[in-house]
Design a protein around this motif. Structure first.
Motif, short mmCIF file in Angstrom:
data_model
loop_
_atom_site.label_atom_id
_atom_site.label_comp_id
_atom_site.label_asym_id
_atom_site.label_seq_id
_atom_site.Cartn_x
_atom_site.Cartn_y
_atom_site.Cartn_z
N ILE A 21 0.22 -1.49 0.21
CA ILE A 21 0.18 -0.03 0.29
C ILE A 21 1.13 1.97 0.14
O ILE A 21 0.59 2.06 -0.75
CB ILE A 21 -0.27 0.52 1.54
N ILE A 22 1.58 0.87 0.62
CA ILE A 22 3.11 2.56 0.75
C ILE A 22 3.79 2.63 -0.64
O ILE A 22 3.05 4.19 -0.64
CB ILE A 22 3.79 2.09 1.69
N LYS A 23 4.16 1.39 -0.65
CA LYS A 23 4.63 1.38 -2.61
C LYS A 23 3.43 1.95 -3.58
O LYS A 23 4.05 3.33 -4.45
CB LYS A 23 5.12 0.40 -3.03
N GLU A 24 2.62 1.72 -3.25
CA GLU A 24 1.45 2.23 -3.87
C GLU A 24 0.94 3.33 -4.02
O GLU A 24 1.13 4.20 -5.34
CB GLU A 24 -0.13 1.26 -3.81
N MET A 25 0.70 4.10 -3.28
CA MET A 25 0.44 5.72 -2.68
C MET A 25 1.72 6.34 -3.30
O MET A 25 1.48 7.15 -3.64
CB MET A 25 0.41 5.95 -1.39
N ARG A 26 2.77 5.94 -3.02
CA ARG A 26 4.31 6.93 -3.75
C ARG A 26 4.20 6.38 -5.16
O ARG A 26 4.81 7.57 -5.77
CB ARG A 26 5.52 6.20 -2.92
N CYS A 27 3.80 5.44 -5.46
CA CYS A 27 3.14 5.44 -7.31
C CYS A 27 2.82 6.99 -7.74
O CYS A 27 3.12 6.76 -8.62
CB CYS A 27 3.46 4.07 -7.71
N ALA A 28 1.60 6.29 -7.13
CA ALA A 28 0.59 6.89 -7.56
C ALA A 28 0.25 8.61 -7.38
O ALA A 28 -0.15 9.85 -8.04
CB ALA A 28 -1.05 7.05 -7.00
N SER A 29 1.27 9.16 -6.37
CA SER A 29 1.72 10.55 -5.92
C SER A 29 2.61 10.95 -6.49
O SER A 29 3.51 12.53 -6.59
CB SER A 29 0.93 10.49 -4.27
N HIS A 30 3.70 9.70 -7.33
CA HIS A 30 4.96 10.79 -7.79
C HIS A 30 6.23 10.63 -6.51
O HIS A 30 6.54 11.88 -7.07
CB HIS A 30 4.87 11.75 -8.62
N GLY A 31 5.88 9.75 -5.74
CA GLY A 31 6.85 9.81 -4.65
C GLY A 31 6.81 10.88 -3.65
O GLY A 31 7.96 11.32 -3.30
N LEU A 32 5.45 11.32 -3.72
CA LEU A 32 4.59 12.88 -2.44
C LEU A 32 5.42 12.36 -1.01
O LEU A 32 5.63 12.64 0.02
CB LEU A 32 4.11 14.01 -3.48
N TYR A 33 3.45 11.04 -1.05
CA TYR A 33 3.50 10.36 -0.27
C TYR A 33 2.76 8.93 -0.71
O TYR A 33 3.26 8.35 -1.03
CB TYR A 33 1.97 10.30 0.11
N PRO A 34 3.62 8.24 1.17
CA PRO A 34 3.93 8.63 2.17
C PRO A 34 5.02 9.31 2.38
O PRO A 34 6.10 9.29 1.84
CB PRO A 34 3.27 7.97 3.98
N VAL A 35 4.95 10.65 3.25
CA VAL A 35 6.38 10.89 3.60
C VAL A 35 6.93 10.32 4.70
O VAL A 35 8.56 10.19 4.64
CB VAL A 35 5.89 12.46 4.13
N PHE A 36 6.04 9.64 5.59
CA PHE A 36 6.70 8.77 6.56
C PHE A 36 6.26 7.87 7.21
O PHE A 36 5.03 8.19 6.32
CB PHE A 36 6.96 10.10 8.60
N ALA A 37 6.92 6.59 7.59
CA ALA A 37 5.52 5.55 7.80
C ALA A 37 6.20 4.97 9.00
O ALA A 37 7.63 5.25 9.60
CB ALA A 37 6.67 3.87 6.56
N VAL A 38 5.38 4.17 9.61
CA VAL A 38 6.30 3.90 10.94
C VAL A 38 5.46 2.67 11.59
O VAL A 38 3.86 2.28 11.43
CB VAL A 38 5.08 4.91 12.27
N TRP A 39 6.64 1.55 12.26
CA TRP A 39 6.14 -0.20 11.97
C TRP A 39 6.84 -0.01 13.42
O TRP A 39 7.49 0.34 14.01
CB TRP A 39 7.27 -0.53 11.11
N GLU A 40 5.19 -0.63 14.38
CA GLU A 40 5.89 -1.41 15.55
C GLU A 40 5.24 -2.88 15.18
O GLU A 40 3.99 -3.58 14.88
CB GLU A 40 4.12 -0.32 16.62
N ASN A 41 6.64 -3.20 16.53
CA ASN A 41 5.66 -4.96 16.59
C ASN A 41 7.04 -5.54 17.93
O ASN A 41 7.48 -4.22 18.64
CB ASN A 41 6.10 -5.48 15.13
N VAL A 42 6.56 -6.24 18.04
CA VAL A 42 6.92 -7.29 19.50
C VAL A 42 8.56 -7.46 18.78
O VAL A 42 8.68 -7.25 17.85
CB VAL A 42 6.22 -8.58 19.63
N ALA A 43 9.53 -7.26 20.29
CA ALA A 43 10.78 -7.50 20.92
C ALA A 43 11.12 -8.75 19.64
O ALA A 43 12.74 -8.79 19.33
CB ALA A 43 11.06 -7.12 21.00
N GLY A 44 10.37 -9.75 19.66
CA GLY A 44 10.29 -11.02 19.08
C GLY A 44 11.03 -11.16 17.64
O GLY A 44 11.04 -11.85 16.93
#
Length: 354
Positions: A99-122
């Protein structure tokens, strides 16, 4: 500039809440569980809910400055079967990347500017470290070697021609600002697609909301555990011992006495990590009155306080309908600790506002 956020695997809207406190407007979310969706709609009635992440096209939804996602951890957690990113749940991580790549492609690299991923220490150790490597490579779009020591550090960065990547292991118990929060060790990874600001977001000291600003009346304080239990004569000192029920049951089954006693917490120790599959318990008595002590479950209100959420955040759904205690505890067991999310959103807002 009006900053915007999209929340994948939204849960009960913790990232949107944190973002909104720093001038970032949540505009859409993706979640499939009915109760969390209803809770989030109550607090963010104008936010659009897009449904199943596997059916979304990032190029067809509203572009946003920030995309956050705490992808399912079941296959990465040390408490699970550890199928890793090949598991049916944790493998949904790749849908977020798509989804992030699709949005960046459709917006010509403008969006999103940041992505934040959260997950367990495992995630650091799942697949002998290969799963976290796959996470970094999915963001970066190129091969990344495993460190020479054979394991991932609790904090690090990746440069190169792709986005600026930084990660950090954060434990909510240290982010309470005087409140007693639950132990919750989570990896937070920040990707900056337009600059080299990820390290500033994750590692720069900054002031956050104060105790009262956050709208919380506090973590699980021994003096405020239960109105009935605390109705003792003045001068009595309450003693609270949180303990890990799952570890206790397993050690009893295995007849492991030392592990059994280790499952009991200390009065000044952190509260065990909240779980979605079971409700935490603790013992409580007044100093010198151990025989009069009791054992009880943590209430949904206390669970909210243990991860820094405002009191009653999960109490009602979109139409004002009460949410059952079991559903509230399950949703809170899956949630992100608000103080950690606030710290990151403060850094993202600061970077975007320049």
């Amino acid at each position: 500039m009006k900053l915007t956020l999209g929340s994948l695997f939204d849960g009960i809207g913790v990232f949107p809440l944190a973002a909104s406190r720093f001038g970032i407007r949540p505009v859409w979310a993706s979640e499939i569980e009915k109760v969390p969706i209803s809770i989030t709609k109550r607090h963010f009635p104008e936010m659009e809910h897009l449904g199943d992440i596997t059916k979304l096209n990032g190029g067809a939804i509203q572009p946003v400055h920030v995309i956050t996602f705490g992808s399912p951890c079941q296959n990465l957690s040390t408490m699970g079967a550890r199928e890793g990113l090949s598991g049916s749940k944790s493998g949904l991580f790749y849908d977020a990347i798509r989804i992030i790549k699709e949005m960046r492609c459709a917006s010509h690299g403008l969006y999103p500017v940041f992505a934040v991923w959260e997950n367990v220490a495992g995630a650091f150790t799942s697949g002998n470290g290969m799963d976290f490597r796959a996470v970094l490579e999915a963001f970066q779009g190129t091969g990344i070697p495993i460190p020479g020591v054979g394991k991932w550090a609790n904090a690090g960065l990746v440069g190169g021609h792709g986005p600026d990547l930084c990660w950090r292991l954060m434990d909510a118990q240290y982010w309470g600002g005087g409140r007693r929060l639950a132990r919750r060790r989570r990896i937070f990874l920040v990707a900056d697609f337009r600059g080299k600001r990820a390290r500033t977001v994750l590692f720069k000291p900054r002031e956050l909301h104060t105790y009262s600003d956050a709208g919380c009346s506090g973590g699980l304080q021994a003096t405020r555990v239960d109105r009935i239990l605390t109705a003792a004569p003045r001068g009595k000192v309450p003693i609270l011992h949180p303990f890990e029920e799952r570890r206790m049951r397993q050690s009893a089954k295995n007849k492991d006495a030392s592990a059994f006693f280790r499952s009991f917490g200390r009065p000044n120790g952190p509260f065990p990590t909240l779980l979605s599959g079971s409700v935490n318990m603790f013992s409580f008595w007044y100093e010198g009155k151990e025989r009069d002590g009791v054992i009880r479950y943590v209430t949904p209100l206390e669970c909210e306080r243990l991860i820094g959420l405002p009191d009653g955040w999960t109490a009602y759904g979109a139409e004002g309908e009460p949410v059952s205690p079991a559903a509230r505890c399950r949703a809170l067991g899956n949630a992100i600790a608000l103080p950690c999310a606030e710290y990151i959103m403060a850094g993202v807002a600061e970077a975007l506002k320049g």
